[in-house]
Enzyme design. Structure first.
Site, PDB file in Angstrom:
ATOM      1  N   SER A 723       0.810  -1.216   0.000  1.00  0.00           N
ATOM      2  CA  SER A 723       0.000   0.000   0.000  1.00  0.00           C
ATOM      3  C   SER A 723       0.841   1.263   0.000  1.00  0.00           C
ATOM      4  O   SER A 723       0.295   2.352   0.167  1.00  0.00           O
ATOM      5  CB  SER A 723      -0.931   0.013   1.225  1.00  0.00           C
ATOM      6  N   LYS A 766      -7.368   3.583   7.953  1.00  0.00           N
ATOM      7  CA  LYS A 766      -6.479   4.629   7.439  1.00  0.00           C
ATOM      8  C   LYS A 766      -7.132   6.004   7.541  1.00  0.00           C
ATOM      9  O   LYS A 766      -6.457   6.999   7.836  1.00  0.00           O
ATOM     10  CB  LYS A 766      -6.085   4.305   6.008  1.00  0.00           C
TER      11      LYS A 766
END
Length: 816
Positions: A723, A766
């Protein structure tokens, strides 16, 4: 010598049990004395001999008042006995030498005073000579005539001084006689013979009486030798009387112990006989049954309340028939009885009614949990489906989330909302498949698996069973419990679950299984495929504040029995605790910090005598010390970009730095303890930026002679995951363009070599991490738009989100 008769205190002479001590053959005693011993030792009249042979004795001295059998070692002392036997008086001297080894024995080891005895009934065996020793009188050694065996000495016979205080001596004599008489009924060892001895003594003869009393005590040899050497009668009796009293106390104590033991034995024997008689009488009258009949009747009574499947019932009947013919004391009886106990203790056909009222379920979930709205809605949907289906059994829920977010407590709330029994056991670290499927009955200590034990405890067939920490299952040579769980957690197979111990089919389809895990990486794919996943993300500060006010703080005060008015925790202080001391995704650390505040406040209440304590922002450091976390400043500058990462503990911001080290040679260096996936992402980002630098307004030749270093801070922490590609690319591009990002901005996404932005996971975590760091502008991959849209409104409030399909979309947002 050694003890020869009962446990009375016999004298031990050298040569006990064939002691291996060689004796040198000495010269004839008569030769050393210069005359024949047989003529020199003949006494005149009844007087005692002036020259006698000596025998050393161990253990205890011999007294003039004793008559006792002695056994001596024949090879060593045969010559001495033969010489004594040739004398007309048959007298020999016994001297106490304590524990002196006869190899080292010299005349200096012999005491000055001993006892002359007369030998009677001498009998010789293979290695032993036995005779009866009759104590005659004390002797004092005047001169050694033979210093080697056979020992010969010249002796005198000291007179016992007559005490002037005859009355006092007579009183002591009476006390000694009374003490001896006290021993008669207490100790059976002192029997008729002792009575016979007492008849020989009177208070008018205190000397022999004192010697006899000393001889029957169990005192040590040195104490008795001191008495033997005490010639005045009164001092001798003064030494003997305490020893006699001590002997009486010991005998009384032994008698009491013996009486107590006998009383207990008699009581138990009486109780045993009465019980056996009662059993026989009851059996004859038909009032009671034996153990075997009671067991069979107990098991049959249990079956009356159960709906047992036909095959299981057949097995139970077979085992009952076997039990009725086995002996109760046989091992097979115990094994069969335990097996039937388990079979008849399970809740065959017993179920509890489900409460499928959605309003009640919402009330329970809202009461026990703040936040987690999406999770609560997922559970309500699950219950609504069960309302139409009529049953919620056969489902396997998997609650996935960081530690401390309430996975286990949600399982309890589900059970309470449904009105079902709840059973939890942790499978973390479990390495033996027998824990799940049980042991075979042939093994010693065999038991069913945890699932059978759970059904026995909850007493219904449709409980909520929680398998905690399913991502931490172990594997070993003993088996693979994850594979054993495949049958348990498969709705198509657990209808006929087979436990190795029961060896009959058990229906687990009505059980609602709730599993918990922190991550999905370590759960085997086939096992994960059988479960419905419900993700629990971390809490934002507002949710933690509500949880602390409504649950954690009241629970701590109630547990410590402290009134709420005594400790006042302000909302501002509580927010500071959350921001500065407990930033983890869950609330476990927050609870620990609040507990510290309660403890410190309790000390102030007790020591300072305060009625109440106020905890505010101003004095919070008095309770918790300096904050563990400071407000993180977003790193800025050329080549510095903030990324977003997901961890098992929740979401986190991940700054990435790129810098030019020198322009001497081309190169690329990575640091930050990166895993293989992140290293690949960094290399792809480096290659992509090199190939497309001109398209994004950079100098195409920048990397030709630049040595570039890419670093991810907190280098001691391992980092890996797909990511960070977009973030690394942006950091390298920022370095090459000599342009820093001028605003708080975070991004996540993976990049391909052709510039495609790939989706990533953990969007909720996140976004929470970005909000926690006061970053309200985020770049996400376009395929993750649906994940963002599903987030609750309070997480999306105030956020500016850009979605990127290709990297040029990212560059347009970052650099314009």
């Amino acid at each position: 010598m050694r003890e020869h008769d009962d446990e009375r205190h016999n004298v031990i002479v050298d040569g006990v049990e064939g002691a291996d001590i060689d004796v040198e053959a000495g010269d004839e005693a008569g030769d050393e004395a210069g005359e024949e011993p047989s003529h020199a030792m003949v006494p005149s009249g009844d007087s005692l001999p002036e020259r006698i042979y000596l025998l050393p004795i161990h253990n205890r001295p011999f007294f003039p008042a004793q008559v006792q059998p002695l056994v001596i070692h024949r090879p060593r002392w045969e010559e001495t006995i033969e010489r004594v036997g040739k004398t007309p008086h048959h007298a020999v001297g016994l001297a106490f030498v304590d524990e002196t080894d006869l190899e080292e024995l010299t005349p200096e080891h012999f005491p000055e005073i001993g006892t002359t005895v007369r030998m009677h009934k001498v009998e010789q065996g293979d290695n032993q000579i036995q005779f009866i020793a009759q104590g005659l009188k004390r002797f004092r050694i005047q001169r050694w005539l033979s210093r080697k065996p056979p020992y010969l000495v010249e002796v005198s016979y000291p007179k016992e001084p007559v005490d002037a205080e005859a009355d006092e001596a007579r009183a002591y004599a009476m006390a000694v006689i009374n003490g001896i008489k006290e021993l008669l009924p207490i100790n059976p060892l002192y029997g008729e013979e002792l009575k016979h001895y007492l008849n020989r003594f009177s208070p008018h003869e205190p000397g022999p009486l004192a010697d006899f009393a000393a001889a029957i005590t169990s005192a040590k040899g040195r104490e008795l030798q001191a008495i033997l050497e005490t010639l005045p009668v009164l001092p001798r009796m003064q030494k003997v009387l305490p020893l006699l009293h001590k002997e009486i106390e010991v005998a009384q104590l032994q008698s009491e112990i013996s009486e107590q033991v006998n009383a207990k034995m008699q009581e138990r024997q009486r109780e045993f006989f009465l019980r056996e008689q009662l059993k026989v009488i009851q059996r004859e009258l038909g009032i009671s049954k034996d153990d075997r009949e009671n067991d069979v009747e107990t098991f049959r009574d249990r079956l009356e309340e159960l709906t047992v499947p036909p095959k299981v019932l057949t097995r139970i009947e077979e085992e009952l028939d076997k039990l009725s013919v086995l002996e109760t004391g046989s091992p097979e009886y115990g094994t069969t009885r335990n097996y039937l106990d388990w079979l008849t203790s399970l809740p065959w056909g017993v179920t509890s009614d489900d409460n499928l009222d959605l309003a009640h379920a919402r009330t329970v979930l809202d009461r026990d949990h703040d936040g987690l709205k999406d999770v609560k809605e997922r559970i309500i949907e699950f219950l609504a489906e069960g309302t139409f289906k009529g049953d919620v059994g056969g489902s396997i829920l998997l609650l996935v989330g960081p530690p401390g977010v309430g996975k286990t407590s949600i399982g309890r709330s589900i059970a309470e909302a449904l009105g079902r029994e709840f059973y939890r056991f942790s499978v973390g670290g479990m390495r033996d498949e027998a824990e799940i499927k049980g042991h075979r009955r042939t093994y010693i200590g065999a038991m069913p698996g945890k699932l059978v034990q759970a059904l026995k405890e909850v007493e219904v067939q449709n409980p909520v069973i929680m398998l905690d920490e399913i991502d931490k299952l172990g594997q070993s040579f003993q088996g693979d419990p994850a594979s054993a769980l495949l049958e348990v957690l498969d709705p198509e197979q657990n209808v006929d679950f087979l436990d190795h111990y029961l060896d009959v089919r058990l229906d687990l389809s009505k059980v609602l299984f709730v599993c918990t895990a922190n991550t999905l990486d370590s759960i085997p794919g086939p096992l994960l495929d059988r479960m419905e996943q419900i993700r629990l993300s971390g809490y934002i500060a507002e949710e933690k504040l509500a949880i602390a006010k409504h649950h954690l703080w009241p629970k701590l005060l109630k547990r410590d029995k402290i009134p709420k008015k005594r400790i006042n925790l302000t909302d501002a202080a509580l927010k500071q605790v959350i921001e500065g001391y407990a930033r983890e995704a869950g609330v476990r650390q927050l609870e620990k910090q609040l507990h510290r505040i309660v403890r410190k406040a309790a000390v102030k209440l007790l020591e300072n005598g305060q009625q109440s304590v106020k905890v505010s922002v101003n004095n919070l450091e008095e309770f918790l010390g300096a904050p563990l976390f400071r407000r993180e400043k977003v790193l800025k500058g050329e080549g510095v970009v903030t990324g977003l990462a997901w961890t098992a503990m929740g979401g986190a911001t991940l700054p990435i730095e790129a810098g030019k080290v020198h322009a001497l040679a081309r190169g690329f260096k990575l640091t930050g303890k990166l895993g293989e996936v992140m290293q690949e992402s960094a290399n792809i980002a480096y290659s992509y930026v090199q190939g497309h630098l001109g398209e994004y307004g950079g100098d195409p030749d920048f990397f030709n002679d630049a040595f570039v270093h890419l670093h991810v801070p907190e280098g001691a922490t391992p980092k890996d995951g797909p990511s960070a590609g977009v973030t690394m690319t942006t950091a390298l591009l920022s370095l090459a363009r000599h342009q820093a990002i001028d605003r708080p901005l975070a991004m996540t996404g993976e990049l391909t070599l052709t510039g495609q932005v790939l989706p990533v996971g953990g969007i909720r975590e996140k976004i929470i991490a970005a909000r926690r760091s006061d970053i309200f502008e985020v770049i996400l991959p376009e395929p993750n738009r649906r994940d963002y849209d599903e987030l609750p409104d309070y997480l999306k409030a105030g956020m500016t989100v850009h979605f990127a399909k290709r990297y040029r979309d990212v560059a347009r947002v970052v650099f314009g």
